[in-house]
Write a protein that holds these residues in place. Structure first.
Motif, PDB file in Angstrom:
ATOM      1  N   UNK A  31       0.864  -1.307   0.053  1.00  0.00           N
ATOM      2  CA  UNK A  31       0.130  -0.085   0.068  1.00  0.00           C
ATOM      3  C   UNK A  31       0.943   1.254   0.105  1.00  0.00           C
ATOM      4  N   UNK A  32       2.076   1.258   1.081  1.00  0.00           N
ATOM      5  CA  UNK A  32       2.901   2.400   0.812  1.00  0.00           C
ATOM      6  C   UNK A  32       3.599   2.656  -0.517  1.00  0.00           C
ATOM      7  N   UNK A  33       3.881   1.562  -0.949  1.00  0.00           N
ATOM      8  CA  UNK A  33       4.833   1.668  -2.447  1.00  0.00           C
ATOM      9  C   UNK A  33       4.012   2.274  -3.272  1.00  0.00           C
ATOM     10  N   UNK A  34       2.671   1.600  -3.583  1.00  0.00           N
ATOM     11  CA  UNK A  34       1.563   2.113  -4.485  1.00  0.00           C
ATOM     12  C   UNK A  34       1.493   3.741  -4.116  1.00  0.00           C
ATOM     13  N   UNK A  35       1.232   4.100  -2.886  1.00  0.00           N
ATOM     14  CA  UNK A  35       0.952   5.493  -2.553  1.00  0.00           C
ATOM     15  C   UNK A  35       2.039   6.499  -2.922  1.00  0.00           C
ATOM     16  N   UNK A  36       3.261   5.998  -2.761  1.00  0.00           N
ATOM     17  CA  UNK A  36       4.311   6.588  -3.003  1.00  0.00           C
ATOM     18  C   UNK A  36       4.498   6.957  -4.645  1.00  0.00           C
ATOM     19  N   UNK A  37       4.207   5.701  -5.392  1.00  0.00           N
ATOM     20  CA  UNK A  37       4.068   5.726  -6.736  1.00  0.00           C
ATOM     21  C   UNK A  37       3.136   6.723  -7.552  1.00  0.00           C
ATOM     22  N   UNK A  38       1.796   6.393  -6.731  1.00  0.00           N
ATOM     23  CA  UNK A  38       0.909   7.265  -7.180  1.00  0.00           C
ATOM     24  C   UNK A  38       1.104   8.778  -7.070  1.00  0.00           C
ATOM     25  N   UNK A  39       1.436   9.176  -5.776  1.00  0.00           N
ATOM     26  CA  UNK A  39       1.564  10.594  -5.288  1.00  0.00           C
ATOM     27  C   UNK A  39       2.702  11.172  -6.342  1.00  0.00           C
ATOM     28  N   UNK A  40       3.673  10.596  -6.851  1.00  0.00           N
ATOM     29  CA  UNK A  40       4.262  11.134  -8.048  1.00  0.00           C
ATOM     30  C   UNK A  40       3.924  11.356  -9.391  1.00  0.00           C
ATOM     31  N   UNK A  41       2.747  11.054  -9.542  1.00  0.00           N
ATOM     32  CA  UNK A  41       2.217  11.308 -10.852  1.00  0.00           C
ATOM     33  C   UNK A  41       1.476  12.721 -10.917  1.00  0.00           C
ATOM     34  N   UNK A  42       1.452  13.355 -12.036  1.00  0.00           N
ATOM     35  CA  UNK A  42       0.981  14.509 -12.335  1.00  0.00           C
ATOM     36  C   UNK A  42      -0.606  14.345 -12.074  1.00  0.00           C
ATOM     37  N   UNK A  43      -1.353  13.404 -12.073  1.00  0.00           N
ATOM     38  CA  UNK A  43      -2.641  13.402 -11.635  1.00  0.00           C
ATOM     39  C   UNK A  43      -3.070  12.942 -10.420  1.00  0.00           C
ATOM     40  N   UNK A  44      -2.097  12.901  -9.450  1.00  0.00           N
ATOM     41  CA  UNK A  44      -2.175  12.459  -8.210  1.00  0.00           C
ATOM     42  C   UNK A  44      -3.309  12.779  -7.216  1.00  0.00           C
ATOM     43  N   UNK A  45      -3.513  14.196  -7.430  1.00  0.00           N
ATOM     44  CA  UNK A  45      -4.483  14.756  -6.602  1.00  0.00           C
ATOM     45  C   UNK A  45      -6.042  14.296  -7.192  1.00  0.00           C
ATOM     46  N   UNK A  67     -11.754  13.341  -8.578  1.00  0.00           N
ATOM     47  CA  UNK A  67     -11.997  14.620  -9.784  1.00  0.00           C
ATOM     48  C   UNK A  67     -11.056  15.768  -9.536  1.00  0.00           C
ATOM     49  N   UNK A  68     -10.983  16.545 -10.512  1.00  0.00           N
ATOM     50  CA  UNK A  68     -10.163  17.349 -10.615  1.00  0.00           C
ATOM     51  C   UNK A  68     -10.059  18.588  -9.655  1.00  0.00           C
TER      52      UNK A  68
END
Length: 185
Positions: free
Chosen positions: A111-125, A131-132
């Protein structure tokens, strides 16, 4: 000599007596079987309680990572806003080392690995909120998220419930973060 009528009465009385005796024996057998089944049920139930008690002694308590997403999601938002990950990840790693079985059971490392990876994407938020957010909302969210930290989380605090070990500034930071999110809804 007995008359035929007397003989039939005795014979019929004997049949009735025999039938009553058989019915009584059937009833007694039924009572004995029910009693035996009740005793067997009690033994099985007692054995079940003993097994539960034994397994409860083997398990020291709830998984320390239960409900961890309540802390990790705001931290993921902090990371998505460009916040520092080092101290947070070091604290998480220390917890996973201290509680390896809980970490494995809860799959927190993945879960942490996926969270770190996801937070680095431009679309993270956008992915986190579903929603944007507007530019203004993003500024408010990030301003509230950047002060958040879980560096204070130590393995020795996890068994104590944790609320008394949270630094006051982090309590206020998380409170402000959630209040900010509520104003955006």
């Amino acid at each position: 000599m007995q008359s035929a009528a007397a003989f039939l009465r005795v014979r019929s009385y004997t049949k009735i007596e025999r039938r009553s005796r058989i019915q009584l024996e059937d009833k007694m057998l039924g009572v004995m079987l029910r009693t035996a089944l009740a005793c067997l049920g009690s033994v099985i139930l007692s054995a079940g309680f003993l097994a539960v008690a034994a397994s409860a002694k083997e398990q020291p308590g709830p998984n320390v990572f239960f409900g961890f997403e309540n802390v990790l999601t705001p931290i993921a938002i902090k990371w998505a806003c460009g916040g520092e990950t080092g101290e947070d990840l070091a604290a998480l790693e220390a917890l996973m080392i201290a509680f390896p079985d809980d970490a494995e059971t809860s799959k927190v490392r993945e879960i942490i690995y996926e969270t770190v990876e996801g937070s680095q994407r431009d679309t993270a938020l956008t992915e986190i909120f579903g929603g944007t957010p507007t530019v203004e909302q993003t500024k408010l969210i990030c301003a509230a998220a950047l002060p958040l930290s879980i560096a204070w989380m130590k393995p020795e605090h996890m068994g104590s419930g944790g609320s008394d070990v949270v630094p006051p500034e982090q309590t206020e930071a998380f409170k402000y973060f959630f209040q900010t999110l509520e104003t955006l809804e």
